[in-house]
Design a protein around this motif. Structure first.
Motif, PDB file in Angstrom:
ATOM      1  N   GLY A  35       0.788  -1.228   0.000  1.00  0.00           N
ATOM      2  CA  GLY A  35       0.000   0.000   0.000  1.00  0.00           C
ATOM      3  C   GLY A  35       0.813   1.266   0.000  1.00  0.00           C
ATOM      4  O   GLY A  35       0.279   2.359   0.207  1.00  0.00           O
ATOM      5  N   ILE A  36       2.128   1.159  -0.239  1.00  0.00           N
ATOM      6  CA  ILE A  36       3.002   2.334  -0.303  1.00  0.00           C
ATOM      7  C   ILE A  36       3.313   2.561  -1.777  1.00  0.00           C
ATOM      8  O   ILE A  36       4.134   1.854  -2.370  1.00  0.00           O
ATOM      9  N   LEU A  41       3.587   4.039   8.701  1.00  0.00           N
ATOM     10  CA  LEU A  41       3.130   5.429   8.638  1.00  0.00           C
ATOM     11  C   LEU A  41       3.170   5.941   7.203  1.00  0.00           C
ATOM     12  O   LEU A  41       2.298   6.686   6.771  1.00  0.00           O
ATOM     13  N   LYS A  42       4.220   5.533   6.478  1.00  0.00           N
ATOM     14  CA  LYS A  42       4.402   6.039   5.113  1.00  0.00           C
ATOM     15  C   LYS A  42       3.212   5.686   4.234  1.00  0.00           C
ATOM     16  O   LYS A  42       2.876   6.440   3.305  1.00  0.00           O
ATOM     17  N   GLU A  43       2.561   4.577   4.522  1.00  0.00           N
ATOM     18  CA  GLU A  43       1.386   4.177   3.756  1.00  0.00           C
ATOM     19  C   GLU A  43       0.267   5.201   3.893  1.00  0.00           C
ATOM     20  O   GLU A  43      -0.585   5.338   3.010  1.00  0.00           O
ATOM     21  N   GLN A  44       0.264   5.934   5.005  1.00  0.00           N
ATOM     22  CA  GLN A  44      -0.806   6.897   5.307  1.00  0.00           C
ATOM     23  C   GLN A  44      -0.335   8.338   5.160  1.00  0.00           C
ATOM     24  O   GLN A  44      -1.036   9.263   5.581  1.00  0.00           O
ATOM     25  N   ASP A  45       0.839   8.536   4.576  1.00  0.00           N
ATOM     26  CA  ASP A  45       1.488   9.849   4.507  1.00  0.00           C
ATOM     27  C   ASP A  45       0.933  10.658   3.337  1.00  0.00           C
ATOM     28  O   ASP A  45       1.528  10.713   2.257  1.00  0.00           O
ATOM     29  N   GLU A  46      -0.184  11.320   3.557  1.00  0.00           N
ATOM     30  CA  GLU A  46      -0.871  12.021   2.477  1.00  0.00           C
ATOM     31  C   GLU A  46      -0.190  13.321   2.064  1.00  0.00           C
ATOM     32  O   GLU A  46      -0.346  13.773   0.927  1.00  0.00           O
ATOM     33  N   ASP A  47       0.543  13.951   2.974  1.00  0.00           N
ATOM     34  CA  ASP A  47       1.167  15.230   2.622  1.00  0.00           C
ATOM     35  C   ASP A  47       2.694  15.152   2.554  1.00  0.00           C
ATOM     36  O   ASP A  47       3.380  16.156   2.675  1.00  0.00           O
ATOM     37  N   ASP A  48       3.225  13.925   2.379  1.00  0.00           N
ATOM     38  CA  ASP A  48       4.639  13.723   2.069  1.00  0.00           C
ATOM     39  C   ASP A  48       5.554  14.352   3.115  1.00  0.00           C
ATOM     40  O   ASP A  48       6.442  15.145   2.800  1.00  0.00           O
ATOM     41  N   ARG A  49       5.377  13.941   4.385  1.00  0.00           N
ATOM     42  CA  ARG A  49       6.222  14.475   5.446  1.00  0.00           C
ATOM     43  C   ARG A  49       7.001  13.376   6.170  1.00  0.00           C
ATOM     44  O   ARG A  49       7.670  13.630   7.162  1.00  0.00           O
ATOM     45  N   LEU A  71       8.839  13.600   9.900  1.00  0.00           N
ATOM     46  CA  LEU A  71       9.046  12.337  10.605  1.00  0.00           C
ATOM     47  C   LEU A  71      10.059  11.464   9.886  1.00  0.00           C
ATOM     48  O   LEU A  71      10.097  11.426   8.653  1.00  0.00           O
ATOM     49  N   ILE A  72      10.880  10.746  10.655  1.00  0.00           N
ATOM     50  CA  ILE A  72      11.694   9.651  10.130  1.00  0.00           C
ATOM     51  C   ILE A  72      11.072   8.362  10.654  1.00  0.00           C
ATOM     52  O   ILE A  72      10.963   8.168  11.860  1.00  0.00           O
ATOM     53  N   GLU A  73      10.653   7.487   9.743  1.00  0.00           N
ATOM     54  CA  GLU A  73      10.109   6.189  10.139  1.00  0.00           C
ATOM     55  C   GLU A  73      11.119   5.105   9.772  1.00  0.00           C
ATOM     56  O   GLU A  73      11.431   4.897   8.605  1.00  0.00           O
ATOM     57  N   MET A 107      15.431   4.231   1.009  1.00  0.00           N
ATOM     58  CA  MET A 107      14.816   5.371   1.685  1.00  0.00           C
ATOM     59  C   MET A 107      13.840   6.049   0.726  1.00  0.00           C
ATOM     60  O   MET A 107      14.128   6.229  -0.457  1.00  0.00           O
ATOM     61  N   LEU A 108      12.668   6.393   1.249  1.00  0.00           N
ATOM     62  CA  LEU A 108      11.698   7.237   0.560  1.00  0.00           C
ATOM     63  C   LEU A 108      11.643   8.554   1.307  1.00  0.00           C
ATOM     64  O   LEU A 108      11.446   8.566   2.528  1.00  0.00           O
ATOM     65  N   ALA A 109      11.795   9.644   0.601  1.00  0.00           N
ATOM     66  CA  ALA A 109      11.824  10.937   1.276  1.00  0.00           C
ATOM     67  C   ALA A 109      10.898  11.921   0.580  1.00  0.00           C
ATOM     68  O   ALA A 109      10.604  11.783  -0.615  1.00  0.00           O
TER      69      ALA A 109
END
Length: 496
Positions: A176-177, A308-316, A289-291, A336-338
């Motif tokens: 889901g990412i 968390l990244k799966e739910q990161d709607e505003d790319d933070r 955030l760093i996950e 890494m995804l940033a």
């Protein structure tokens, strides 16, 4: 007329030298656009007199700014800002990128303790070498060499071997990412990812929020850049949100570091409600955030955990995912995804660190993913570790004395144990080491290294026989101990 220097305040009791404080404050003034390109800085003697410092302090601060390309010194004329306003706005919109040239990192002298040859090692998270898929990986490497010949040994682009990034993107989409290959940065292990973030985004004096307790390697990287660590306590379902918001009203962090699934060292998983609430808080307070995700796949209860990244709607969220911790740690392979606006800075830091991750290993792991061997190995690892997980829990229940408690994490590779009130886990560590068992005392995982009654037991490198041999040793020390008091002066750096 606006005076951009009126807000400069230097603190003689601050851990940073005065010149570094001055450098950082003038830098922020430039990056915020308060000082325009071409504007002259005050004369050295005049600024020194105004701030109550000697001229050497100002000279050193100006040199830091000049080396970073923020100012230029012209003989006989003075020092001038040499940074365009549009560049300043770009940088100030994201975390800072530089460290003062003379900054001396505060790095721990030793992260390890000696492990006697016959000792049972409950301290390490390194998997049992007997579980490594050596034959499969040998076959994969041979396929790569036959296919790519000498090209397998050349430098890859710093962002990573493109086919591997495509394979990783496909793997992530199953969870889901959904990101394309252009957003993925291949790194040489999760620790390098944390260090790259620290090197490119943190300047001395920045405040970093972390869970407490947390991963020692992250603390060391943040401290090496002169960051101030603000610890936020953990609860059974994740970070204490009330304590987090209380600290946010006092400090605004540059970054916040979390492990939301099978957290190291506690094994805690954030509840879905707490994950959503954390993202909402960080959105409202504009926190990056760093996950760190190393163990999400190692779930023993059949439940799938979300990142968390799966739910990161505003790319933070900067998302770090390690493969090598479960596959073979020596591969040093992660990604890494940033957020898009931070990726160029992180890519540049990666290039400086080691140019690129091993091309041979990247090509091999690409095939490993494409041929479905990763999933096969993961299923095998889960089966093996489930047996060891059950065995260590059974041994602890049977052997540990009353008053010693622990939570069953239902995944990951470690268990967080609390001894009787007042127990010193540092002294317990010493007693166990003398009797051929190694634990990781809780002091290793707290930002202030304070002693506590907590300690971590890992079953990553242990067979059932090792566990049966080692747990009674720890249990005897817990029973024999005359409840030694905690000594806050002690500092330890045990094995990771």
């Amino acid at each position: 007329m606006f005076d951009p220097y009126v807000s400069i305040q230097l603190q003689r009791d601050h851990p940073l030298p005065l010149y570094q404080q001055l450098y950082l404050q003038i830098k922020n003034t430039i990056l915020s656009g308060q000082l325009e390109n071409g504007q002259k800085l005050p004369p050295i003697r005049g600024l020194a007199s105004r701030l109550g410092v000697n001229t050497v302090t100002v000279v050193q601060a100006f040199r830091c700014l000049e080396r970073e390309g923020l100012v230029i010194a012209r003989v006989g004329k003075g020092t001038f800002v040499s940074y365009p306003a549009e560049a300043a706005q770009t940088i100030s919109a994201s975390p800072g990128t530089a460290v003062p040239p003379e900054f001396t990192p505060d790095v721990p002298d030793n992260w390890q303790v000696p492990v006697p040859p016959e000792a049972v090692n409950f301290a390490t998270l390194t998997p049992d070498a007997e579980l490594f898929p050596v034959d499969d990986f040998q076959s994969i490497i041979n396929q790569v060499l036959n296919r790519d010949r000498g090209e397998a040994f050349g430098y890859q682009e710093s962002q990573g071997y493109y086919p591997l990034r495509c394979s990783v993107a496909a793997y992530l989409s199953q969870r889901g990412i959904n990101y394309d290959a252009e957003a993925i940065q291949v790194i040489s292990g999760a620790q390098q990812g944390i260090d790259i973030i620290a090197r490119s985004l943190i300047v001395p004096g920045d405040r970093i929020f972390t869970e407490s307790p947390t991963y020692t390697g992250a603390l060391a990287s943040f401290r090496s850049r002169g960051a101030q660590i603000q610890a936020i306590p953990l609860q059974a379902d994740g970070i204490d949100l009330e304590a987090l918001e209380k600290q946010l009203r006092i400090h605004h962090p540059k970054l916040m570091y979390v492990m939301t699934n099978f957290q190291n060292p506690t094994g805690i998983c954030y509840s879905p409600q707490k994950q959503a609430a954390l993202l909402d808080i960080c959105r409202r307070w504009n926190v990056v955030l760093i996950e760190d995700d190393s163990f999400t796949e190692l779930s023993y209860d059949g439940r799938e955990r979300r990142a968390l990244k799966e739910q990161d709607e505003d790319d933070r969220v900067i998302y770090i995912k390690s493969f090598s911790k479960i596959l073979m740690p020596g591969l040093r392979l992660a990604f890494m995804l940033a957020p898009r606006h931070l990726l160029p800075q992180l890519m540049a830091a990666k290039h400086i660190a080691d140019i690129s991750t091993s091309g041979l290993l990247q090509r091999a792991f690409d095939l490993y993913l494409r041929q479905g061997l990763w999933k096969t190995h993961l299923d095998y690892m889960k089966k093996c570790y489930l047996e060891r997980y059950r065995h260590i829990l059974e041994s602890m229940r049977r052997s540990f004395p009353p008053g010693v408690t622990f939570q069953e994490p239902e995944g990951g590779l470690c268990i967080w144990v609390q001894g009787r009130p007042g127990l010193s886990s540092n002294r317990l560590y010493e007693a166990c080491l003398a009797n051929q068992a190694v634990i990781a005392p809780g002091s290793h995982f707290y930002p202030d290294n304070s002693d506590s009654s907590f300690f971590r037991l890992s079953f990553a490198a242990l067979s059932a026989q090792d566990i049966s041999q080692g747990i009674p040793i720890i249990a005897r020390q817990l029973k024999m101990s005359p409840n030694p008091g905690i000594d806050p002066r002690q500092r330890y750096s045990p094995l990771l």
